[in-house]
Scaffold this motif. Structure first.
Motif, short mmCIF file in Angstrom:
data_model
loop_
_atom_site.label_atom_id
_atom_site.label_comp_id
_atom_site.label_asym_id
_atom_site.label_seq_id
_atom_site.Cartn_x
_atom_site.Cartn_y
_atom_site.Cartn_z
N PHE A 10 0.82 -1.21 0.00
CA PHE A 10 0.00 0.00 0.00
C PHE A 10 0.86 1.26 0.00
N LEU A 11 1.90 1.26 0.86
CA LEU A 11 2.79 2.42 0.91
C LEU A 11 3.52 2.63 -0.41
N SER A 26 1.98 6.82 -6.72
CA SER A 26 0.93 7.76 -7.12
C SER A 26 1.35 9.20 -6.82
N TYR A 27 1.98 9.39 -5.64
CA TYR A 27 2.46 10.71 -5.28
C TYR A 27 3.52 11.18 -6.27
N GLU A 70 2.51 1.72 -3.39
CA GLU A 70 1.56 2.22 -4.38
C GLU A 70 1.24 3.70 -4.15
N THR A 71 1.14 4.07 -2.86
CA THR A 71 0.88 5.48 -2.53
C THR A 71 2.02 6.38 -2.98
N MET A 72 3.27 5.92 -2.73
CA MET A 72 4.43 6.70 -3.12
C MET A 72 4.53 6.84 -4.63
#
Length: 267
Positions: A3-4, A10-11, A6-8
């Motif tokens: 999750f982290l 996207s960011y 994927e978040t990074m």
């Protein structure tokens, strides 16, 4: 962890897109700045030195690009022409339209520079070359020093003022005419006015008469009161003081392009 990650990712993509948009915005601002400087150069016109005539002029855009235009024209007989126009529209398209008007004016022969002919010819140019949704208001006047007559025509432009020195009164310079670009076969009526010693012709765009105070337009008589206050000054100082007054009135935030011309027959 997934999750982290994927978040990074996207960011990172969002940040990259943000940087790209910011670079495009800076490039666009730079191009607009260059275009504004070019417009100022292309539309520049000097005040003519006519014996017995005192001229003041100021033109300040509300944004970088000016949708107002003015030009002075003289001939070998010291006839003095003055044009003032306002594009119904803003930005780069308005600036391009003004450049077209300016160079069309420069192409006219001296014997074709009577006001009605000027507007009739320019109307055809605008109707053929400018987008159907863009119109131009314009006023053109020609002063004959021998007869002391001011000949003028208007294409839907903001009425100016005439100050009669003998009576100390202002009068509207009324002239009817369709805005440029509506239809190619429009004709324009020509008017005449006697100009005596001390008389003043005031030409302007709606950025002067439509100044706002507390979100309401000021009345034309208020504009006249301000102009009257500075009539004793040389005309260049007078237009600058009038502009400063309305600039302060609007908290130094112009809502429209401001152009003011004052022409005085010296005593």
């Amino acid at each position: 962890l997934s999750f982290l990650l994927e978040t990074m990712m996207s960011y990172g993509l969002a940040y990259q897109e943000h940087q790209s948009l910011r670079e495009q915005q800076l490039q666009l601002k730079s191009e607009i700045s260059v275009a504004a400087k070019m417009q100022k150069t292309l539309l520049s016109t000097g005040k003519p030195n006519i014996p017995g005539i005192d001229i003041g002029v100021i033109s300040v855009p509300a944004n970088q690009m000016n949708g107002d235009y003015y030009q002075f024209v003289t001939d070998h007989e010291n006839n003095f022409g003055v044009a003032i126009a306002d594009v119904i529209g803003k930005g780069i398209p308005a600036a391009l339209a003004m450049s077209m008007i300016k160079y069309s004016m420069d192409s006219f022969e001296e014997n074709q520079r009577n006001p009605s002919a000027i507007l009739r010819n320019l109307n055809r140019v605008v109707e053929r070359n400018v987008d159907a949704g863009m119109f131009i208001t314009m006023f053109y006047g020609l002063y004959d020093p021998d007869s002391r007559k001011f000949h003028y025509s208007s294409a839907g432009h903001e009425p100016g003022f005439y100050y009669n020195a003998s009576t100390c009164e202002f009068h509207d310079i009324k002239a009817k005419g369709l805005v440029l670009g509506v239809t190619g076969d429009t004709t324009y009526h020509q008017y005449d006015m006697d100009i005596n010693e001390g008389d003043i012709i005031v030409l302007l765009t709606d950025g002067v008469t439509e100044c706002r105070l507390d979100e309401e337009f000021i009345e034309r008589n208020i504009v006249l009161d301000v102009i009257r206050k500075y009539l004793h000054l040389p005309m260049q100082q007078a237009v600058e003081q009038v502009f400063k007054h309305f600039e302060r009135l609007q908290d130094f935030q112009l809502r429209d392009d401001f152009t003011l011309i004052m022409i005085k027959k010296d005593v």
